[in-house]
Design a protein around this motif. Structure first.
Motif, short mmCIF file in Angstrom:
data_model
loop_
_atom_site.label_atom_id
_atom_site.label_comp_id
_atom_site.label_asym_id
_atom_site.label_seq_id
_atom_site.Cartn_x
_atom_site.Cartn_y
_atom_site.Cartn_z
N LEU A 1 -71.22 26.63 -107.70
CA LEU A 1 -71.60 27.97 -107.06
C LEU A 1 -70.46 28.48 -106.38
O LEU A 1 -70.28 29.67 -106.41
N ARG A 2 -69.33 27.82 -105.80
CA ARG A 2 -68.04 28.05 -105.35
C ARG A 2 -67.33 29.08 -106.85
O ARG A 2 -66.82 29.91 -106.28
N PHE A 3 -67.21 28.42 -107.91
CA PHE A 3 -66.70 28.90 -109.20
C PHE A 3 -67.29 30.36 -109.34
O PHE A 3 -66.49 31.40 -109.35
N CYS A 4 -68.70 30.31 -109.24
CA CYS A 4 -69.19 31.53 -109.39
C CYS A 4 -68.65 32.49 -108.24
O CYS A 4 -68.71 34.00 -108.56
N VAL B 1 -66.11 32.78 -106.57
CA VAL B 1 -64.70 33.18 -106.90
C VAL B 1 -64.67 34.27 -108.04
O VAL B 1 -64.01 35.19 -107.71
N LEU B 2 -65.45 34.04 -108.94
CA LEU B 2 -65.42 35.04 -110.01
C LEU B 2 -66.04 36.53 -109.54
O LEU B 2 -65.38 37.48 -109.85
N ARG B 3 -67.03 36.38 -108.73
CA ARG B 3 -67.41 37.53 -108.22
C ARG B 3 -66.27 38.31 -107.16
O ARG B 3 -66.05 39.28 -107.30
N ARG B 4 -65.92 37.53 -106.27
CA ARG B 4 -64.96 38.03 -105.43
C ARG B 4 -63.70 38.68 -106.09
O ARG B 4 -63.28 39.61 -105.99
N ILE C 1 -64.10 35.70 -119.26
CA ILE C 1 -64.45 36.48 -118.15
C ILE C 1 -63.18 36.60 -117.22
O ILE C 1 -62.80 37.65 -116.74
N ALA C 2 -62.47 35.59 -117.31
CA ALA C 2 -61.23 35.60 -116.30
C ALA C 2 -60.26 36.53 -117.11
O ALA C 2 -59.66 37.48 -116.18
N LEU D 1 -57.73 31.35 -116.26
CA LEU D 1 -58.56 30.04 -115.56
C LEU D 1 -57.76 29.34 -114.69
O LEU D 1 -58.37 28.78 -113.79
N GLU D 2 -56.34 29.24 -115.03
CA GLU D 2 -55.46 28.36 -114.17
C GLU D 2 -55.52 29.21 -112.55
O GLU D 2 -55.46 28.51 -111.81
N ALA D 3 -55.29 30.37 -112.63
CA ALA D 3 -55.38 31.11 -111.35
C ALA D 3 -56.81 30.66 -110.50
O ALA D 3 -56.61 30.43 -109.54
N ILE D 4 -57.91 30.88 -111.38
CA ILE D 4 -59.18 30.49 -110.83
C ILE D 4 -59.28 28.89 -110.16
O ILE D 4 -59.70 28.87 -109.18
#
Length: 77
Positions: free
Chosen positions: A11-14, A16-19, A60-61, A68-71
C-alpha cells in the motif's frame, strides 16, 4: 502472514506512485493514455485493488517520469 496484496509495504508503494503522479501534474487519465490502458487500471493499482508485476511497475514509473530505482529509494526498504 498478511496477504501481500494488502500489506502495508504494498500500500505504501501504491501511495508513492500516486503521489509522484500528482507531483508531476498528471491525471490518472494521462498515465492511462501513456500506458495504453483504461483509466480504471490506474485507479485500481493506486487504491491497492490491483497487484502490479515488475514489468508493469517499470512501465508505470516511465509513464510518470521516474524509475523503479527512484521509487525504491523513496520507500526506503
Amino acid at each position: 502472514m498478511e496477504k501481500s496484496l494488502y500489506s502495508a509495504d504494498y500500500l505504501r508503494f501504491c501511495e508513492v506512485l500516486r503521489r509522484l503522479r500528482i507531483e508531476r501534474g498528471l491525471t490518472q487519465a494521462d498515465v492511462a493514455d501513456r500506458l495504453d490502458k483504461p483509466q480504471s487500471f490506474v485507479s485500481k493499482y493506486e487504491a491497492g485493488e490491483r497487484r502490479l508485476d515488475v514489468a508493469e511497475s517499470r512501465s508505470i514509473a516511465q509513464a510518470i517520469g521516474t524509475t523503479l530505482e527512484a521509487i525504491a529509494a523513496e520507500l526506503k526498504w
